[in-house]
Design a protein around this motif. Structure first.
Motif, PDB file in Angstrom:
ATOM      1  N   HIS A  57       0.839  -1.208   0.000  1.00  0.00           N
ATOM      2  CA  HIS A  57       0.000   0.000   0.000  1.00  0.00           C
ATOM      3  C   HIS A  57       0.871   1.254   0.000  1.00  0.00           C
ATOM      4  O   HIS A  57       0.364   2.368   0.195  1.00  0.00           O
ATOM      5  N   LEU A  58       2.162   1.099  -0.202  1.00  0.00           N
ATOM      6  CA  LEU A  58       3.076   2.227  -0.107  1.00  0.00           C
ATOM      7  C   LEU A  58       2.924   3.213  -1.260  1.00  0.00           C
ATOM      8  O   LEU A  58       2.433   2.873  -2.336  1.00  0.00           O
ATOM      9  N   SER A 116      -6.867  12.912   6.485  1.00  0.00           N
ATOM     10  CA  SER A 116      -5.899  13.900   6.970  1.00  0.00           C
ATOM     11  C   SER A 116      -4.463  13.457   6.726  1.00  0.00           C
ATOM     12  O   SER A 116      -3.533  14.253   6.857  1.00  0.00           O
ATOM     13  N   GLY A 117      -4.283  12.163   6.419  1.00  0.00           N
ATOM     14  CA  GLY A 117      -2.937  11.634   6.216  1.00  0.00           C
ATOM     15  C   GLY A 117      -2.230  11.250   7.494  1.00  0.00           C
ATOM     16  O   GLY A 117      -1.023  10.989   7.488  1.00  0.00           O
ATOM     17  N   LYS A 118      -2.949  11.184   8.612  1.00  0.00           N
ATOM     18  CA  LYS A 118      -2.321  10.911   9.911  1.00  0.00           C
ATOM     19  C   LYS A 118      -2.271   9.426  10.255  1.00  0.00           C
ATOM     20  O   LYS A 118      -1.675   9.045  11.260  1.00  0.00           O
ATOM     21  N   LEU A 119      -2.910   8.584   9.443  1.00  0.00           N
ATOM     22  CA  LEU A 119      -2.901   7.156   9.713  1.00  0.00           C
ATOM     23  C   LEU A 119      -1.837   6.461   8.869  1.00  0.00           C
ATOM     24  O   LEU A 119      -1.221   7.057   7.995  1.00  0.00           O
ATOM     25  N   GLU A 120      -1.644   5.157   9.139  1.00  0.00           N
ATOM     26  CA  GLU A 120      -0.682   4.398   8.359  1.00  0.00           C
ATOM     27  C   GLU A 120      -1.028   4.471   6.878  1.00  0.00           C
ATOM     28  O   GLU A 120      -2.178   4.505   6.494  1.00  0.00           O
ATOM     29  N   GLU A 126      -3.091  11.318  -1.016  1.00  0.00           N
ATOM     30  CA  GLU A 126      -1.629  11.256  -1.095  1.00  0.00           C
ATOM     31  C   GLU A 126      -1.179  10.076  -1.950  1.00  0.00           C
ATOM     32  O   GLU A 126      -0.216  10.175  -2.722  1.00  0.00           O
ATOM     33  N   ASN A 127      -1.888   8.964  -1.814  1.00  0.00           N
ATOM     34  CA  ASN A 127      -1.526   7.765  -2.553  1.00  0.00           C
ATOM     35  C   ASN A 127      -1.731   7.964  -4.056  1.00  0.00           C
ATOM     36  O   ASN A 127      -0.835   7.680  -4.856  1.00  0.00           O
ATOM     37  N   ILE A 128      -2.874   8.482  -4.432  1.00  0.00           N
ATOM     38  CA  ILE A 128      -3.155   8.670  -5.856  1.00  0.00           C
ATOM     39  C   ILE A 128      -2.214   9.711  -6.453  1.00  0.00           C
ATOM     40  O   ILE A 128      -1.755   9.589  -7.594  1.00  0.00           O
ATOM     41  N   GLU A 231     -11.297  19.785  -3.984  1.00  0.00           N
ATOM     42  CA  GLU A 231     -10.144  20.561  -3.508  1.00  0.00           C
ATOM     43  C   GLU A 231      -8.842  19.781  -3.671  1.00  0.00           C
ATOM     44  O   GLU A 231      -7.847  20.305  -4.189  1.00  0.00           O
ATOM     45  N   GLN A 232      -8.850  18.519  -3.243  1.00  0.00           N
ATOM     46  CA  GLN A 232      -7.634  17.713  -3.258  1.00  0.00           C
ATOM     47  C   GLN A 232      -7.246  17.266  -4.670  1.00  0.00           C
ATOM     48  O   GLN A 232      -6.061  17.072  -4.962  1.00  0.00           O
TER      49      GLN A 232
END
Length: 322
Positions: A57-58, A116-120, A126-128, A231-232
């Motif tokens: 999932h990186l 929010s990007g705060k989890l693993e 961010e991934n896409i 927005e993102q």
């Protein structure tokens, strides 16, 4: 290599690709996590000889450098983020995994936390974005985009695309058998003795449907997510959820296209969409070209076809939508 954000169909595709690689339509007798980079030790990975399907999932830039150097083939999965995130919420509730030492989080709070990007593994956005950059910055790296929804709706066609991408000599009969073997209920039952369980329930197999988020989102939550998405994804070639350019690519070149061609047409679509051109409407026959008819956002079909030909021959480089 199989990559994608959490709950984007990695367990399903792990079975599909493993069967294609091994040339045997049999349930894979171990868990996907046995070959998951973030969870498996080097000793455990070494225990499984090639051909094997590594998964992760990186973000692209966080993958081992060796993958980039070797130009390891990568199948990257994309799923509607609303379905992916609501499925992850359901999965975590199953295993009673707690954040902040307690589990009393509501779906709206979970969505706010997970985006929010705060989890693993960071956020879906961010991934896409990471993998979009990979397509831009490493156009020679073999990456196949597989949309979860496309695979659900036309499994034989998508499985055929995957085996072609991997260069495997599997015939249509074999691919049809893989389709049947990996149907959700069949696969869920077959993996019963291998899958992770919590309180007697299989953790990773939920419903495998398109649009289940509609049963979980309120109107207000849906509107909030739509605003966040716009927005993102404002600068992303993947902003259009229906991926019309992706469909057009398949119509133009059939099953014999790569992620670069898809990227180019998504970029063309996104640029023109920002100019507020009308959405083209056409029926698409994925086996040939003769039904395109209209221009796509006022870009003539002949022009787009020429760009595909030039790009596939290396005469045109990819451009970033801006």
């Amino acid at each position: 290599m199989l990559c994608g954000y959490m709950r984007s169909g990695t367990h399903w595709n792990f079975e599909i690709i493993s069967m294609l690689l091994n040339g045997i339509v049999e349930t894979i007798p171990h868990r996907k996590e046995s070959l998951h980079l973030e969870q498996a030790s080097q000793d455990k990975l070494d225990h499984f000889p090639s051909p094997r399907v590594l998964s992760s999932h990186l973000l692209f830039e966080n993958l081992p450098r060796e993958i980039l150097d070797r130009k390891t083939k990568i199948v990257y999965l994309i799923r509607d983020p609303r379905d992916a995130l609501s499925s992850w919420y359901t999965c975590i509730k199953k295993i009673n995994l707690s954040y902040n030492e307690q589990w009393n989080i509501t779906l709206p709070d979970w969505l706010e936390l997970s985006t929010s990007g705060k989890l693993e593994w960071g956020s879906w956005f961010e991934n896409i974005a990471s993998w979009e950059r990979a397509l831009q910055e490493h156009p020679d790296h073999p990456i196949l985009l597989v949309f979860y929804e496309e695979l659900m709706q036309e499994p034989l066609k998508e499985i055929t695309r995957i085996k072609d991408f991997l260069g495997l000599p599997r015939d249509e009969h074999f691919c049809k058998r893989v389709v049947e073997k990996t149907k959700f209920e069949k696969m869920k039952n077959d993996k019963e003795k291998y899958t992770e369980r919590f309180a007697g329930n299989a953790v990773h197999y939920h419903k495998a449907v398109i649009g289940n988020w509609r049963t979980m989102f309120t109107v207000a939550l849906s509107e909030w997510f739509d605003d966040l998405y716009e927005e993102q994804m404002a600068e992303s070639i993947f902003r259009k959820r229906d991926c019309r350019a992706f469909d057009m690519t398949k119509a133009l070149v059939g099953n014999h296209f790569d992620s670069n061609m898809t990227y180019y047409l998504l970029a063309v679509e996104n640029v023109l969409d920002r100019q507020e051109k009308d959405v083209y409407e056409t029926g698409i026959n994925h086996s040939d070209i003769d039904v395109i008819g209209k221009s796509v956002y006022n870009v003539e079909r002949d022009y787009v076809e020429k760009q595909i030909i030039l790009m596939s021959s290396g005469q045109v480089s990819l451009c970033k939508a801006n």
